[in-house]
Enzyme design. Structure first.
Site, PDB file in Angstrom:
ATOM      1  N   CYS A 199      11.236  10.956   5.400  1.00 48.08           N
ATOM      2  CA  CYS A 199      11.497  12.283   5.947  1.00 48.08           C
ATOM      3  C   CYS A 199      10.874  13.395   5.113  1.00 48.08           C
ATOM      4  O   CYS A 199      10.522  14.453   5.647  1.00 48.08           O
ATOM      5  CB  CYS A 199      12.997  12.511   6.097  1.00 48.08           C
ATOM      6  SG  CYS A 199      13.939  12.175   4.596  1.00 48.08           S
ATOM      7  N   GLU A 222      20.088  16.656   9.174  1.00 50.95           N
ATOM      8  CA  GLU A 222      18.863  16.488   8.382  1.00 50.95           C
ATOM      9  C   GLU A 222      17.793  16.044   9.361  1.00 50.95           C
ATOM     10  O   GLU A 222      17.796  14.911   9.836  1.00 50.95           O
ATOM     11  CB  GLU A 222      19.080  15.458   7.278  1.00 50.95           C
ATOM     12  CG  GLU A 222      18.014  15.512   6.195  1.00 50.95           C
ATOM     13  CD  GLU A 222      16.996  14.407   6.308  1.00 50.95           C
ATOM     14  OE1 GLU A 222      15.912  14.685   6.890  1.00 50.95           O
ATOM     15  OE2 GLU A 222      17.263  13.300   5.840  1.00 50.95           O
ATOM     16  N   GLU A 277       4.596  16.347  12.765  1.00 53.91           N
ATOM     17  CA  GLU A 277       4.863  15.264  11.821  1.00 53.91           C
ATOM     18  C   GLU A 277       4.406  13.926  12.409  1.00 53.91           C
ATOM     19  O   GLU A 277       4.660  13.626  13.576  1.00 53.91           O
ATOM     20  CB  GLU A 277       6.373  15.218  11.544  1.00 53.91           C
ATOM     21  CG  GLU A 277       6.827  14.172  10.566  1.00 53.91           C
ATOM     22  CD  GLU A 277       8.337  14.200  10.360  1.00 53.91           C
ATOM     23  OE1 GLU A 277       8.789  13.770   9.290  1.00 53.91           O
ATOM     24  OE2 GLU A 277       9.067  14.649  11.277  1.00 53.91           O
ATOM     25  N   LYS A 280      27.028   4.931  13.623  1.00 56.49           N
ATOM     26  CA  LYS A 280      26.060   4.317  14.529  1.00 56.49           C
ATOM     27  C   LYS A 280      24.737   4.154  13.802  1.00 56.49           C
ATOM     28  O   LYS A 280      24.035   5.130  13.528  1.00 56.49           O
ATOM     29  CB  LYS A 280      25.835   5.176  15.777  1.00 56.49           C
ATOM     30  CG  LYS A 280      25.057   4.433  16.871  1.00 56.49           C
ATOM     31  CD  LYS A 280      24.387   5.353  17.862  1.00 56.49           C
ATOM     32  CE  LYS A 280      23.002   5.768  17.406  1.00 56.49           C
ATOM     33  NZ  LYS A 280      22.048   4.625  17.332  1.00 56.49           N
TER      34      LYS A 280
END
Length: 621
Positions: free
Chosen positions: A427, A393, A524, A317
């Site tokens: 990331c 992750e 973040e 996906k």
């Protein structure tokens, strides 16, 4: 088989038809037979008779004949394949093609079909969306990819994917539904359990993955262009990193296909028995892969390459806002010859498609890259459904420590890259810079000078440094993030606003005087926002404490010319990756993943998509 004599004219082994003898052979047999009978009384019963020797000789002769015949056939097939390649280099043949076409006429017809492109069972039908852009014609699939075919979603449902450069619609994309997920998983299961992929030897599997990488390389400009218009990635970066590293990843793992090996294990023997114990590494089965929107193709490659190399099948996906390179990848995979059902691509919402994959009982592994909040939900669903194997992750707030003895120009250059690379949608971006107070002001001045040089613009323009953010909702979150920082008392040095032009552009931003308790020090941004905090000169232990005072542990970094200090800091930073005097340097050979709430498992790892089975067998005497 022992031989028995029947009269004097012939002998007949039990396992073969009668062999007619010539007159001299008959005479020889008549002469030998009485001698054999006469001396059999004085011969040890365990010694072979003359007939045994004759039979052994004939068996060996037959074996040699078979081996020579096999060698000649093999030599002929190799020579024939090479001769065809010399005459028609585009006709790609394997030795098996010779074996499977037993007459010369059949073989030539097969060669002609391959040259005409008719060797596949069915032609891949693609309903392309075509655009003239970046001085090329870009052809983009926009439907679901299930069992080797592009198909509409159940009920014909679609959604619009947006170009972040100007906010215009690129095309309508099929929106997967629950029934589509079930079809894709069933196709992947069938391909794994009953299809050609599950029976294929590892080297042939690697050959197909190499071919896929070659096709990606042939289409790299088209893939980079699609990545630029769908995700906002600057074209030059997309070509080198988004697409370039994806190609490297598939090539690297193609080479690992036939090197996934178990081991033998010496164990404590229960005398008088003797046992052989060894492990075997096997594919898991159907794997679900859910990827983010910041590196649409590269995140696909980081997970899918290891998954396919191990022999698994997959249902992927892509992020709902960036589906187009994944669908182009599906087209190339089909053209590379990967069997139907091995790869299935389902654009759609995470709440529906992602949840269905997490809950599906036939999915045995799920790999996810995304937010920590969603990762926790996925982990819970995978546990409740069928205890799937999971690799995650997740989020990060990566600290970068810049010491006073660093190479200042390099620290500024790499510090800029650590934050603004890929528009900050990275990331492992340095979420917080700790700068030693004695060099803070100098560092800040140099950073601001470099920020002002950055060109914001169309990602397809080769001179652009900074493209648009991925989508409107993310742009709005960045604006809100900076407003919170100003409200809590951090100093906004530059940026912090949306660029006044069409599209989803945000100014590169720098904050300083950021205190540990502030929201922007802990959370973040996932955007082009540099967060700078000072630390006292020489107080390495205190800055380490502050750097590790986070629930995230994805990446980290340090700049210093003191090797002892670099080692001391690196050993104590609680992160899956530590950069020393560099940043953003990843490689397909280095497993990638985080600690704490940044997740577990490794992308680019060789263990996450296999299961290990132990075998224990008694050795018969």
């Amino acid at each position: 088989c022992p031989s028995r004599y029947h009269g004097e004219q012939s002998f007949q082994p039990l396992c073969s038809s009668t062999l007619e003898l010539t007159s001299p052979q008959t005479s020889g047999t008549s002469a030998v037979l009485p001698f054999s009978k006469q001396n059999s009384k004085h011969t040890c019963l365990n010694l072979p008779t003359t007939s045994d020797f004759i039979e052994l000789f004939l068996s060996l002769l037959f074996l040699v004949w078979v081996l020579l015949l096999f060698y000649c056939i093999l030599l002929f097939s190799v020579k024939l394949v090479e001769e065809v390649k010399l005459c028609a280099s585009s006709c790609q043949l394997q030795n098996e093609d010779v074996y499977m076409n037993t007459t010369f006429q059949d073989f030539m017809q097969m060669c002609v079909r391959k040259l005409r492109g008719e060797d596949n069972d069915e032609e891949l039908i693609v309903d392309y969306v075509e655009k003239e852009i970046n001085k090329m014609t870009v052809m983009m699939p926009h439907q679901l990819f299930i069992k080797g075919e592009f198909v509409d979603a159940e009920g014909g449902k679609t959604y619009k994917t947006i170009n972040p450069t100007d906010g215009t619609v690129i095309c309508d994309v099929s929106l997967a539904q629950t029934s589509d997920v079930n079809k894709a998983v069933a196709a992947a299961k069938e391909a794994f359990e009953e299809g050609e992929w599950g029976k294929m030897n590892p080297r042939d599997r690697g050959r197909l993955i190499y071919k896929l990488a070659d096709l990606m390389e042939q289409h790299q400009e088209e893939l980079a262009t699609i990545e630029a218009i769908d995700s906002g990635a600057v074209y030059t970066l997309a070509l080198k990193t988004h697409v370039g590293m994806s190609i490297q990843t598939f090539r690297y793992f193609a080479g690992w296909c036939d090197k996934i090996q178990g081991s033998t294990i010496p164990i404590n023997q229960a005398r008088p028995n003797r046992n052989l114990t060894f492990t075997k590494k096997e594919p898991i089965g159907v794997c679900a892969i859910v990827i983010p929107w910041n590196y649409p193709l590269m995140m696909l490659a980081w997970k899918a390459a290891a998954c396919l190399a191990a022999g698994n099948t997959m249902v992927l996906k892509p992020a709902q806002v960036t589906p187009l390179t994944a669908l182009k990848f599906a087209e190339l995979a089909a053209k590379a010859g990967l069997p139907k059902g091995v790869i299935n691509i389902l654009p759609g919402s995470g709440a529906l498609v992602g949840q269905c994959l997490s809950d599906h009982p036939d999915v045995r592994k799920l790999g996810f890259t995304g937010s920590t909040e969603v990762g926790k939900h996925i982990m819970k669903s995978c546990a409740v459904s069928n205890i799937k194997k999971v690799s995650l992750e997740l989020g990060g707030k990566s600290p970068l420590i810049i010491c006073s003895d660093c190479d200042m120009d390099k620290a500024v250059r790499m510090g800029m890259s650590s934050v603004f690379f890929n528009k900050g949608e990275n990331c492992i971006a340095a979420g917080r810079l700790f700068v030693e107070d004695s060099i803070h002001d100098q560092f800040l001045v140099k950073v601001v000078e470099e920020v002002k040089k950055m060109k914001i613009g169309d990602p397809l323009d080769r001179s652009t440094d900074h493209g648009p953010q991925n989508h409107k909702a993310h742009l709005d979150k960045l604006v809100e993030y900076c407003q919170i920082g100003v409200k809590e008392g951090a100093t906004l040095v530059c940026g912090g606003k949306q660029v006044q032009r069409p599209g989803f552009f945000f100014e590169p931003t720098v904050f300083t005087d950021v205190q540990d308790h502030m929201y922007i020090a802990k959370e973040e941004s996932f955007g082009p926002v540099m967060i700078i905090s000072k630390f006292k000169s020489g107080d390495v232990d205190d800055v380490l404490r502050r750097a590790n005072a986070t629930e995230y542990g994805l990446a980290s970094g340090v700049f210093t010319q003191d090797i002892s200090k670099a080692l001391y800091i690196s050993e104590r930073l609680e992160a899956g990756t530590v950069f020393v005097n560099t940043y953003n340097k990843t490689d397909v050979a280095a497993p990638f993943g985080g600690f704490k709430q940044s997740g577990f498992g490794k992308d680019l790892g060789k263990k996450d998509y296999i299961k290990k089975k132990s075998w224990n067998r008694m050795i018969d005497k």
